[in-house]
Design a protein around this motif. Sequence first.
Motif, PDB file in Angstrom:
ATOM      1  N   ARG A 296       0.842  -1.198   0.000  1.00 54.69           N
ATOM      2  CA  ARG A 296       0.000   0.000   0.000  1.00 54.69           C
ATOM      3  C   ARG A 296       0.873   1.241   0.000  1.00 54.69           C
ATOM      4  O   ARG A 296       1.979   1.240   0.565  1.00 54.69           O
ATOM      5  N   VAL A 297       0.327   2.321  -0.625  1.00 52.74           N
ATOM      6  CA  VAL A 297       1.027   3.607  -0.654  1.00 52.74           C
ATOM      7  C   VAL A 297       0.037   4.702  -0.275  1.00 52.74           C
ATOM      8  O   VAL A 297      -1.176   4.555  -0.450  1.00 52.74           O
ATOM      9  N   GLU A 298       0.581   5.837   0.248  1.00 47.17           N
ATOM     10  CA  GLU A 298      -0.234   6.986   0.640  1.00 47.17           C
ATOM     11  C   GLU A 298       0.274   8.223  -0.086  1.00 47.17           C
ATOM     12  O   GLU A 298       1.483   8.465  -0.158  1.00 47.17           O
ATOM     13  N   VAL A 299      -0.648   9.028  -0.630  1.00 49.87           N
ATOM     14  CA  VAL A 299      -0.296  10.224  -1.390  1.00 49.87           C
ATOM     15  C   VAL A 299       0.239  11.284  -0.435  1.00 49.87           C
ATOM     16  O   VAL A 299      -0.423  11.656   0.540  1.00 49.87           O
ATOM     17  N   LEU A 300       1.485  11.787  -0.758  1.00 51.55           N
ATOM     18  CA  LEU A 300       2.109  12.826   0.063  1.00 51.55           C
ATOM     19  C   LEU A 300       1.945  14.208  -0.547  1.00 51.55           C
ATOM     20  O   LEU A 300       1.583  15.159   0.138  1.00 51.55           O
TER      21      LEU A 300
END
Length: 413
Positions: A296-300
């Motif tokens: 999973r990735v999170e938008v920075l």
Amino acid sequence: MVWHLQGGSPMARNQGGAQLSFLIVSLVGMVVLCFVVFQQNSDINASDNALAAAEGEVASKEDKIREQSIEIYGLRVLIHGNSETSVPVPEIEAMIEKSGGDIATARGSSSSREYESLTEMYDDSIDTIRFLNNELQSQRSAAEAKDNEYQEVVTSKSNLGSQLNEEIDSLRSQLNDMQVQLEQSRTRAREESASLREEVERLVQDNSATVYKLQRDLSISENLLQRSNDRIEELKREIVREQTFAMVEPDGEVLKVSEELGKAWINLGSKARLRRGLVFDVFAYQKGGKRISKGRVEVLSVQDQFSEVAILENLDRFNPISTGDMIASPFYDQNDVPMFVFAGDSATNGRYSIEDMKRKIELFGGVVSDEVHLNTDYIVAVKGYEDSDEYGLARDLGVTILRETELLDFIDF
């Protein structure tokens, strides 16, 4: 001496003047007394005249009283007989009091009049009798008109009855003719039926082999049709099978990865309506189209054409997130706001209730609805979802099913 003879003494003169004054006063008193007596006589005469007039008026009134007493006695005799003591005055007063309401009712009025005497009641009674007589005449006229109308109707009905009797006789004659024709038709039908029965028996004997072949072909066709229907039902079940999040089309892809920084870049930016804080699932397709989740990735940060994301999780360190991997999120839709509907009774994660998860979804930009619509994007399946109406309708409409654990991957970090 000479002085006394010529003029008299002064005392004598004074006495003569006094007598003269007394005489004058006496005369005046007599005149006044006469006037008073005359005036009193006049007043007495006037009083006598007034007394005589009053006595005459009293006598006249006594005569009138006697006349009225005679009239009253005559009325009493007329109403109750000769005995004066038999007059029931309270009953007459009650009758007068009651007659006001009776007369008002007879005239069709709601206001009752109060009478002071039999005379007043008598006048109104006469008027009421005239009124009722007029009403009676009017009712008689109306009754006569109705009777004339009834006689006309009876005459018309009598004429109509004659016409109906003639028509009935004509119909009976036609019925007899039709019965004769029907009997003739029955005879012909029986003859034709016997002939046709013989023809059918002959055809059955001639075509028994053909009939057997047709029955066999029909049985084979029915079996083939049943197999086709079973196959169609099976295909229908495959078409409406459950649509899960693992079958969702990707929203974008990974452009570049920096393992040292723990970051990556994706091909979605502000022009694609991407916003910070959104979490994406990263996956790759293997041979045969199988989908393998990688993390999973999170938008920075968000740019026009691309965005920088933080790598939250690598599920396999030997197969980490890399360039070309696909990304997807239930909270991202560049064309619309994603809509969620919960199916089931309660949560099973032990940390968040259904209400908590609804607030989390709204915090991440989603919308929660209570009913499934054509524009519903995801059904969140919690405990007991299999028996819910929302789950059944979502399967029929092809709405994506998002498991409770899958939802937590995007809101619980």
